[in-house]
Design a protein around this motif. Structure first.
Motif, PDB file in Angstrom:
ATOM      1  N   THR A 170       0.842  -1.193   0.000  1.00 23.56           N
ATOM      2  CA  THR A 170       0.000   0.000   0.000  1.00 23.56           C
ATOM      3  C   THR A 170       0.876   1.242   0.000  1.00 23.56           C
ATOM      4  O   THR A 170       2.034   1.210   0.426  1.00 23.56           O
ATOM      5  CB  THR A 170      -0.946   0.008   1.216  1.00 23.56           C
ATOM      6  OG1 THR A 170      -1.825   1.132   1.113  1.00 23.56           O
ATOM      7  CG2 THR A 170      -0.189   0.105   2.534  1.00 23.56           C
ATOM      8  N   GLY A 171       0.300   2.324  -0.492  1.00 20.49           N
ATOM      9  CA  GLY A 171       0.983   3.612  -0.423  1.00 20.49           C
ATOM     10  C   GLY A 171       0.547   4.353   0.827  1.00 20.49           C
ATOM     11  O   GLY A 171       0.221   3.752   1.848  1.00 20.49           O
ATOM     12  N   GLY A 172       0.517   5.665   0.750  1.00 23.33           N
ATOM     13  CA  GLY A 172       0.139   6.455   1.916  1.00 23.33           C
ATOM     14  C   GLY A 172       1.327   6.669   2.832  1.00 23.33           C
ATOM     15  O   GLY A 172       2.347   5.981   2.740  1.00 23.33           O
ATOM     16  N   THR A 173       1.181   7.610   3.730  1.00 22.58           N
ATOM     17  CA  THR A 173       2.302   7.997   4.594  1.00 22.58           C
ATOM     18  C   THR A 173       2.798   6.827   5.433  1.00 22.58           C
ATOM     19  O   THR A 173       3.994   6.495   5.418  1.00 22.58           O
ATOM     20  CB  THR A 173       1.870   9.158   5.520  1.00 22.58           C
ATOM     21  OG1 THR A 173       1.354  10.208   4.713  1.00 22.58           O
ATOM     22  CG2 THR A 173       3.053   9.679   6.309  1.00 22.58           C
ATOM     23  N   VAL A 174       1.900   6.179   6.163  1.00 23.97           N
ATOM     24  CA  VAL A 174       2.329   5.082   7.048  1.00 23.97           C
ATOM     25  C   VAL A 174       2.745   3.867   6.225  1.00 23.97           C
ATOM     26  O   VAL A 174       3.697   3.163   6.577  1.00 23.97           O
ATOM     27  CB  VAL A 174       1.224   4.716   8.059  1.00 23.97           C
ATOM     28  CG1 VAL A 174       1.688   3.613   8.997  1.00 23.97           C
ATOM     29  CG2 VAL A 174       0.826   5.942   8.886  1.00 23.97           C
ATOM     30  N   GLY A 175       2.073   3.638   5.100  1.00 24.14           N
ATOM     31  CA  GLY A 175       2.436   2.510   4.248  1.00 24.14           C
ATOM     32  C   GLY A 175       3.860   2.621   3.729  1.00 24.14           C
ATOM     33  O   GLY A 175       4.628   1.643   3.763  1.00 24.14           O
ATOM     34  N   ILE A 176       4.226   3.800   3.241  1.00 17.08           N
ATOM     35  CA  ILE A 176       5.580   3.987   2.714  1.00 17.08           C
ATOM     36  C   ILE A 176       6.604   4.016   3.850  1.00 17.08           C
ATOM     37  O   ILE A 176       7.719   3.491   3.714  1.00 17.08           O
ATOM     38  CB  ILE A 176       5.652   5.261   1.845  1.00 17.08           C
ATOM     39  CG1 ILE A 176       4.722   5.133   0.627  1.00 17.08           C
ATOM     40  CG2 ILE A 176       7.078   5.534   1.399  1.00 17.08           C
ATOM     41  CD1 ILE A 176       5.011   3.966  -0.298  1.00 17.08           C
ATOM     42  N   GLU A 177       6.238   4.573   5.005  1.00 19.21           N
ATOM     43  CA  GLU A 177       7.136   4.523   6.174  1.00 19.21           C
ATOM     44  C   GLU A 177       7.389   3.070   6.586  1.00 19.21           C
ATOM     45  O   GLU A 177       8.497   2.716   7.009  1.00 19.21           O
ATOM     46  CB  GLU A 177       6.524   5.288   7.346  1.00 19.21           C
ATOM     47  CG  GLU A 177       6.707   6.796   7.276  1.00 19.21           C
ATOM     48  CD  GLU A 177       6.134   7.500   8.506  1.00 19.21           C
ATOM     49  OE1 GLU A 177       5.936   6.837   9.541  1.00 19.21           O
ATOM     50  OE2 GLU A 177       5.883   8.712   8.420  1.00 19.21           O
ATOM     51  N   THR A 178       6.375   2.224   6.461  1.00 24.51           N
ATOM     52  CA  THR A 178       6.532   0.807   6.787  1.00 24.51           C
ATOM     53  C   THR A 178       7.552   0.157   5.852  1.00 24.51           C
ATOM     54  O   THR A 178       8.429  -0.594   6.299  1.00 24.51           O
ATOM     55  CB  THR A 178       5.183   0.087   6.685  1.00 24.51           C
ATOM     56  OG1 THR A 178       4.272   0.652   7.642  1.00 24.51           O
ATOM     57  CG2 THR A 178       5.329  -1.403   6.955  1.00 24.51           C
TER      58      THR A 178
END
Length: 242
Positions: A45-53
Motif C-alpha cells: 500500500t501507499g500512503g504515509t504510514v504505508g511507505i514509512e513501513t
C-alpha cells in the motif's frame, strides 16, 4: 465485526511505532511463510504510514534473512498517471524499499501507467491478466491504508467501484481524492487474501476506524477481511473513539 474470525486491533503509541512494528510483522510473516511454501505474494500500500513501513523494512537486519527471489510484490491500487509521476505508489515503494532489495524485476507486479496504456480500463485488464498468469494467488499478506472517508485501495464509499463484482481489478473514474483516475483491486480480490492488514494512524481517522470496527458496511474499510487473519494496526489516536 466482519468475517469468519475475530478481527483484531493492535494499538501502537504513534504512527512511527505503527510503521516500525508493521515492518517487523511483515518480515517475520514472510520468513515464516517461506518455511512452509515456495513463494510469498505481498500486496503493498501507499500512503504515509504505508511507505514509512516499507522504509522500515529496508532498514531491518531481518531483511537480509529473506530469499527475495521467492517474494512477489503487488499493489492494491495505483494512480493512473504517467510513469515516473511522484503520485504513483509503485515509484514511492521503489524508492523506499524495492530498489534496495535483490528482488527480480519479474517479481514486481506494477499496475500500468497512463504512458503505457490508453485507458485505465486497459491497465486494469492487463493487471487482471497478470494475476491470472500468476495463478490468482491467495495473497499471503495484503496491506491497506485507509482514508478519513473509510476508503481502502481505490474503493470509495458510495462509488460504483466499491460494488463491482466479477473482476480482479477495475478502472476507477471521478475518484473523490485526486488524481481522479485510478486502477484498483476489487473487494472480491482483496477478500481472497489470507491476511488483511489495515494500517491507520492519526486523529483524523478515529471516526471511520470506530464505524468500520462496528461493521458499518457503507465503508469499504469495514468490508475487507482476510481468510485467515484481519488485523487493524493503528496508533492510539486512531482508536480514540472505539
Amino acid at each position: 465485526m466482519t468475517g469468519d474470525h475475530a478481527t483484531r486491533v493492535v494499538v501502537h503509541p504513534s504512527a512511527t511505532a505503527v510503521a516500525e512494528a508493521t515492518a517487523a510483522r511483515l518480515l517475520l510473516t514472510i520468513v515464516d511463510t517461506l518455511s512452509v511454501q515456495d513463494r510469498v505474494d505481498v500486496v503493498l500500500t501507499g500512503g504515509t504510514v504505508g511507505i514509512e513501513t516499507l522504509a522500515a523494512v529496508s532498514r531491518s537486519p531481518l531483511a537480509a534473512a529473506i530469499d527475495w527471489t521467492s517474494v512477489h510484490a503487488w499493489w492494491g491500487d495505483e494512480r493512473f498517471v504517467p510513469a515516473g509521476d511522484p503520485d504513483r505508489n509503485e515509484g514511492q515503494a521503489q524508492a523506499a524499499l524495492l530498489g534496495a532489495l535483490p528482488m527480480p524485476e519479474e517479481n514486481i507486479h506494477r499496475m500500468g501507467a497512463s504512458t503505457e496504456f490508453p485507458s485505465a480500463e486497459e491497465a486494469a485488464f492487463s493487471y487482471a491478466e497478470d494475476i491470472a498468469v500468476q495463478g490468482a494467488p491467495d495473497w499471503d499478506v495484503l496491506m491497506l491504508g485507509m482514508g478519513p472517508d473509510g476508503h481502502v485501495a481505490s474503493l470509495f464509499p458510495g462509488h460504483p467501484g466499491y460494488a463491482e463484482r466479477g473482476a480482479e481489478a477495475i478502472a476507477v473514474h471521478d475518484s473523490p481524492k485526486p488524481p481522479p483516475t485510478r486502477v484498483s483491486l476489487t473487494l472480491e480480490s482483496i477478500r481472497r487474501a489470507k491476511r488483511v492488514w489495515i494500517v491507520a494512524a492519526g486523529a483524523a481517522k478515529a471516526d471511520v476506524v470506530a464505524r468500520s470496527l462496528h461493521g458499518d458496511l457503507k465503508l469499504p474499510a469495514a468490508a475487507v477481511r482476510g481468510t485467515v487473519e484481519t488485523l487493524w494496526l493503528v496508533d492510539a489516536e486512531a482508536v480514540a473513539k472505539v
